[in-house]
Design a protein around this motif. Structure first.
Motif, PDB file in Angstrom:
ATOM      1  N   THR A  43      39.199  31.243  41.285  1.00  0.00           N
ATOM      2  CA  THR A  43      39.916  32.439  40.838  1.00  0.00           C
ATOM      3  C   THR A  43      39.786  33.544  41.877  1.00  0.00           C
ATOM      4  OG1 THR A  43      39.399  31.820  38.565  1.00  0.00           O
ATOM      5  CG2 THR A  43      40.187  34.044  38.926  1.00  0.00           C
ATOM      6  N   ALA A  44      38.598  33.692  42.460  1.00  0.00           N
ATOM      7  CA  ALA A  44      38.400  34.701  43.510  1.00  0.00           C
ATOM      8  C   ALA A  44      39.232  34.374  44.740  1.00  0.00           C
ATOM      9  CB  ALA A  44      36.917  34.799  43.872  1.00  0.00           C
ATOM     10  N   ILE A  45      39.280  33.088  45.101  1.00  0.00           N
ATOM     11  CA  ILE A  45      40.093  32.665  46.244  1.00  0.00           C
ATOM     12  C   ILE A  45      41.568  32.972  45.987  1.00  0.00           C
ATOM     13  CG2 ILE A  45      40.958  30.638  47.480  1.00  0.00           C
ATOM     14  CD1 ILE A  45      38.121  29.452  47.202  1.00  0.00           C
ATOM     15  N   GLY A  46      42.051  32.603  44.804  1.00  0.00           N
ATOM     16  CA  GLY A  46      43.461  32.809  44.469  1.00  0.00           C
ATOM     17  C   GLY A  46      43.833  34.265  44.355  1.00  0.00           C
ATOM     18  N   LEU A  47      42.940  35.070  43.785  1.00  0.00           N
ATOM     19  CA  LEU A  47      43.236  36.492  43.641  1.00  0.00           C
ATOM     20  C   LEU A  47      43.308  37.182  44.999  1.00  0.00           C
ATOM     21  CD1 LEU A  47      43.751  38.806  41.726  1.00  0.00           C
ATOM     22  CD2 LEU A  47      41.290  39.109  41.522  1.00  0.00           C
ATOM     23  N   SER A  48      42.379  36.863  45.877  1.00  0.00           N
ATOM     24  CA  SER A  48      42.406  37.453  47.205  1.00  0.00           C
ATOM     25  C   SER A  48      43.646  36.997  47.980  1.00  0.00           C
ATOM     26  CB  SER A  48      41.138  37.096  47.970  1.00  0.00           C
ATOM     27  OG  SER A  48      41.067  37.808  49.172  1.00  0.00           O
ATOM     28  N   PHE A  49      44.006  35.727  47.849  1.00  0.00           N
ATOM     29  CA  PHE A  49      45.205  35.212  48.513  1.00  0.00           C
ATOM     30  C   PHE A  49      46.473  35.873  47.965  1.00  0.00           C
ATOM     31  CE2 PHE A  49      48.718  32.202  48.880  1.00  0.00           C
ATOM     32  CZ  PHE A  49      48.688  31.911  50.233  1.00  0.00           C
ATOM     33  N   SER A  50      46.536  36.029  46.654  1.00  0.00           N
ATOM     34  CA  SER A  50      47.740  36.631  46.066  1.00  0.00           C
ATOM     35  C   SER A  50      47.872  38.103  46.439  1.00  0.00           C
ATOM     36  CB  SER A  50      47.737  36.467  44.549  1.00  0.00           C
ATOM     37  OG  SER A  50      46.782  37.302  43.945  1.00  0.00           O
ATOM     38  N   ASN A  51      46.759  38.776  46.708  1.00  0.00           N
ATOM     39  CA  ASN A  51      46.840  40.160  47.172  1.00  0.00           C
ATOM     40  C   ASN A  51      47.363  40.243  48.598  1.00  0.00           C
ATOM     41  OD1 ASN A  51      45.851  41.247  44.790  1.00  0.00           O
ATOM     42  ND2 ASN A  51      43.743  41.170  45.483  1.00  0.00           N
ATOM     43  N   LEU A  52      47.045  39.248  49.419  1.00  0.00           N
ATOM     44  CA  LEU A  52      47.522  39.257  50.805  1.00  0.00           C
ATOM     45  C   LEU A  52      49.002  38.906  50.915  1.00  0.00           C
ATOM     46  CD1 LEU A  52      44.671  37.624  52.884  1.00  0.00           C
ATOM     47  CD2 LEU A  52      45.296  40.008  52.727  1.00  0.00           C
ATOM     48  N   PHE A  53      49.472  38.070  50.026  1.00  0.00           N
ATOM     49  CA  PHE A  53      50.862  37.613  50.073  1.00  0.00           C
ATOM     50  C   PHE A  53      51.566  37.954  48.766  1.00  0.00           C
ATOM     51  CE2 PHE A  53      48.362  34.765  52.779  1.00  0.00           C
ATOM     52  CZ  PHE A  53      48.998  34.971  53.983  1.00  0.00           C
ATOM     53  N   PRO A  54      51.784  39.254  48.499  1.00  0.00           N
ATOM     54  CA  PRO A  54      52.405  39.637  47.228  1.00  0.00           C
ATOM     55  C   PRO A  54      53.872  39.230  47.128  1.00  0.00           C
ATOM     56  CG  PRO A  54      52.180  41.539  48.639  1.00  0.00           C
ATOM     57  CD  PRO A  54      51.490  40.409  49.339  1.00  0.00           C
ATOM     58  N   LEU A  55      54.460  38.865  48.247  1.00  0.00           N
ATOM     59  CA  LEU A  55      55.871  38.471  48.239  1.00  0.00           C
ATOM     60  C   LEU A  55      56.108  37.189  47.442  1.00  0.00           C
ATOM     61  CD1 LEU A  55      56.487  39.079  52.036  1.00  0.00           C
ATOM     62  CD2 LEU A  55      57.087  40.588  50.159  1.00  0.00           C
ATOM     63  N   PHE A  56      55.070  36.363  47.340  1.00  0.00           N
ATOM     64  CA  PHE A  56      55.219  35.103  46.618  1.00  0.00           C
ATOM     65  C   PHE A  56      55.128  35.284  45.106  1.00  0.00           C
ATOM     66  CE2 PHE A  56      53.236  33.256  50.621  1.00  0.00           C
ATOM     67  CZ  PHE A  56      54.480  33.016  51.189  1.00  0.00           C
ATOM     68  N   GLY A  57      54.488  36.328  44.609  1.00  0.00           N
ATOM     69  CA  GLY A  57      54.410  36.614  43.193  1.00  0.00           C
ATOM     70  C   GLY A  57      53.384  35.807  42.419  1.00  0.00           C
ATOM     71  N   PHE A  58      52.412  35.212  43.101  1.00  0.00           N
ATOM     72  CA  PHE A  58      51.399  34.423  42.396  1.00  0.00           C
ATOM     73  C   PHE A  58      50.550  35.277  41.460  1.00  0.00           C
ATOM     74  CE2 PHE A  58      51.484  31.711  46.401  1.00  0.00           C
ATOM     75  CZ  PHE A  58      52.372  30.808  45.852  1.00  0.00           C
ATOM     76  N   GLY A  59      50.239  36.484  41.881  1.00  0.00           N
ATOM     77  CA  GLY A  59      49.355  37.343  41.101  1.00  0.00           C
ATOM     78  C   GLY A  59      49.913  37.677  39.735  1.00  0.00           C
ATOM     79  N   ARG A  60      51.155  38.032  39.669  1.00  0.00           N
ATOM     80  CA  ARG A  60      51.754  38.402  38.389  1.00  0.00           C
ATOM     81  C   ARG A  60      52.042  37.180  37.523  1.00  0.00           C
ATOM     82  NH1 ARG A  60      52.613  43.747  38.439  1.00  0.00           N
ATOM     83  NH2 ARG A  60      53.142  44.723  40.419  1.00  0.00           N
ATOM     84  N   LEU A  61      52.249  36.062  38.143  1.00  0.00           N
ATOM     85  CA  LEU A  61      52.583  34.866  37.389  1.00  0.00           C
ATOM     86  C   LEU A  61      51.353  34.186  36.806  1.00  0.00           C
ATOM     87  CD1 LEU A  61      54.873  32.920  36.584  1.00  0.00           C
ATOM     88  CD2 LEU A  61      54.434  31.686  38.697  1.00  0.00           C
ATOM     89  N   HIS A  62      50.312  34.000  37.609  1.00  0.00           N
ATOM     90  CA  HIS A  62      49.165  33.207  37.174  1.00  0.00           C
ATOM     91  C   HIS A  62      47.907  34.023  36.904  1.00  0.00           C
ATOM     92  CE1 HIS A  62      51.303  29.529  37.979  1.00  0.00           C
ATOM     93  NE2 HIS A  62      51.620  29.976  39.189  1.00  0.00           N
ATOM     94  N   LEU A  63      47.771  35.194  37.511  1.00  0.00           N
ATOM     95  CA  LEU A  63      46.505  35.927  37.456  1.00  0.00           C
ATOM     96  C   LEU A  63      46.609  37.257  36.717  1.00  0.00           C
ATOM     97  CD1 LEU A  63      45.539  35.262  41.163  1.00  0.00           C
ATOM     98  CD2 LEU A  63      44.547  34.166  39.159  1.00  0.00           C
ATOM     99  N   ASN A  64      47.592  37.422  35.858  1.00  0.00           N
ATOM    100  CA  ASN A  64      47.788  38.682  35.160  1.00  0.00           C
ATOM    101  C   ASN A  64      46.598  39.046  34.287  1.00  0.00           C
ATOM    102  OD1 ASN A  64      49.654  40.672  35.350  1.00  0.00           O
ATOM    103  ND2 ASN A  64      51.099  39.788  33.907  1.00  0.00           N
ATOM    104  N   SER A  65      46.047  38.074  33.564  1.00  0.00           N
ATOM    105  CA  SER A  65      44.909  38.369  32.688  1.00  0.00           C
ATOM    106  C   SER A  65      43.663  38.728  33.490  1.00  0.00           C
ATOM    107  CB  SER A  65      44.626  37.177  31.780  1.00  0.00           C
ATOM    108  OG  SER A  65      44.274  36.041  32.560  1.00  0.00           O
TER     109      SER A  65
END
Length: 121
Positions: A61-83
């Protein structure tokens, strides 16, 4: 560009210096990648430490959250890590914003370096 930087006023000279530091005037691929890696590692360490202290999430989760912050264009953070994002304290939310803001110029410089490398002449 270094000649233009030397001939300009101090504020413009600072912007030229930052541009040279980040990407060697658009020629380097290595510098923006190293910068992105450092920003990712900073966020990963902070998120991993917080998640370990509360015992709620795992290292992925820490790996994914940090990655999604670096690449917000892909939208991973809002899709999978909202909670997960909703439960972060203010300091880590600010760190997430810092990662996002810093990643844009680094990604731009990476794109310039790739363009220079693979440009047909």
């Amino acid at each position: 560009m270094s000649f233009a930087a030397a001939q300009s006023d101090p504020l413009k000279r600072l912007t030229y210096w930052i541009y040279e530091l980040l990407s060697d005037y658009g020629d380097s691929i290595q510098r923006p990648v190293i910068g992105l890696a450092w920003v990712w590692a900073l966020g990963f360490a902070a998120f991993c430490g917080y998640f370990a202290s509360i015992g709620a999430y795992n290292i992925w989760t820490a790996i994914g959250l940090s990655f999604s912050n670096l690449f917000p264009l892909f939208g991973f953070g809002r899709l999978h890590l909202n909670s997960v994002i909703d439960t972060l304290p203010q300091a880590l939310t600010a760190l997430s914003g810092f990662q996002t803001v810093v990643s844009f110029p680094l990604l731009f410089c990476l794109g310039l370096g790739l363009r220079q490398r693979f440009r047909l002449r």
